[in-house]
Design an enzyme around this catalytic site. Structure first.
Site, PDB file in Angstrom:
ATOM      1  CG  ASP A  32     -52.628 -44.062  10.284  1.00 52.15           C
ATOM      2  OD1 ASP A  32     -52.343 -43.420   9.261  1.00 52.15           O
ATOM      3  OD2 ASP A  32     -52.407 -45.290  10.404  1.00 52.15           O
ATOM      4  CG  ASN A  89     -46.300 -40.129   3.140  1.00 51.02           C
ATOM      5  OD1 ASN A  89     -45.377 -39.381   3.461  1.00 51.02           O
ATOM      6  ND2 ASN A  89     -46.849 -40.974   3.987  1.00 51.02           N
ATOM      7  CB  VAL A  98     -54.304 -44.710   0.782  1.00 51.73           C
ATOM      8  CG1 VAL A  98     -55.767 -44.547   0.393  1.00 51.73           C
ATOM      9  CG2 VAL A  98     -54.142 -45.841   1.794  1.00 51.73           C
ATOM     10  CG  HIS A 102     -53.819 -39.630   3.116  1.00 48.34           C
ATOM     11  ND1 HIS A 102     -53.784 -40.243   1.876  1.00 48.34           N
ATOM     12  CD2 HIS A 102     -52.777 -40.149   3.819  1.00 48.34           C
ATOM     13  CE1 HIS A 102     -52.776 -41.096   1.838  1.00 48.34           C
ATOM     14  NE2 HIS A 102     -52.143 -41.058   3.007  1.00 48.34           N
ATOM     15  CG  HIS A 104     -49.819 -39.094   7.307  1.00 53.04           C
ATOM     16  ND1 HIS A 104     -50.015 -40.383   7.762  1.00 53.04           N
ATOM     17  CD2 HIS A 104     -49.690 -39.191   5.962  1.00 53.04           C
ATOM     18  CE1 HIS A 104     -49.998 -41.226   6.728  1.00 53.04           C
ATOM     19  NE2 HIS A 104     -49.802 -40.518   5.625  1.00 53.04           N
TER      20      HIS A 104
END
Ligand code: AMP
Length: 116
Positions: A32, A89, A98, A102, A104
Site C-alpha cells: 500500500d 472496506n 477504490v 481488495h 488489506h
C-alpha cells in the site's frame, strides 16, 4: 467514464508502478502506498469486482483463492506467526475508496480492536 480503469487495473497492467510481492493468474499483491502498519499489503483480483457486495456465485472460487493467497503471502513475507489482519472496506461506511475489490493485509504491530 464507465470504461476508465481503476488504479489497481493500472498497476495490474504496469501503467503505474507498485512494489509487487505476489502475482498469479488471478490476483496481484503489492505494498500500500500509504501504509497503516509496518507491513500493509493489498491483495487485488485481476478481474474487476467493484466490492464484496457486487460479487456473485461466479466469484466464489476467486474469493476463496484470495483468502488462501493471503495466508501464502503471510508465510512468504514472514508474518504468519506474528499474525495479521485482513480487512475489506465495503461501501461508504466501510471506508471504501477504490471501487475494485481488495484485501488489506496489515501486519507488524499489535492492532487494536474495535477498529476506528
Ligand atoms: P480502500 O479505502 O479500502 O478503498 O483502500 C484503498 C487503498 O489503496 C488505500 O489504502 C490507499 O492507500 C491504496 N492506494 C491508492 N493508490 C495506491 C497506489 N498507487 N499504490 C498502492 N496503494 C494505493
Amino acid at each position: 467514464m464507465a470504461d476508465e480503469k481503476t488504479i489497481f487495473e493500472k498497476i495490474r497492467d504496469r501503467e503505474i508502478p507498485a512494489d509487487i510481492v505476489h502475482e498469479d493468474d488471478r490476483c496481484l499483491c503489492f505494498r500500500d502506498i500509504s501504509p497503516q502498519a509496518p507491513t500493509h499489503l493489498l491483495l487485488v483480483p485481476k478481474t474487476v469486482v467493484p466490492r464484496l457486495t457486487a460479487a456473485d456465485e461466479s466469484d466464489r472460487d476467486l474469493l476463496g483463492h484470495l483468502l488462501l493467497v493471503s495466508a501464502e503471502v503471510a508465510r512468504k513475507e514472514g508474518f504468519e506467526e506474528s499474525g495479521y489482519r485482513v480487512v475489506i472496506n465495503n461501501g461508504p461506511d466501510g471506508g471504501e475508496e477504490v471501487p475494485h475489490l481488495h484485501l488489506h493485509l496489515l501486519a507488524g504491530r499489535r492492532l487494536s480492536w474495535p477498529p476506528g
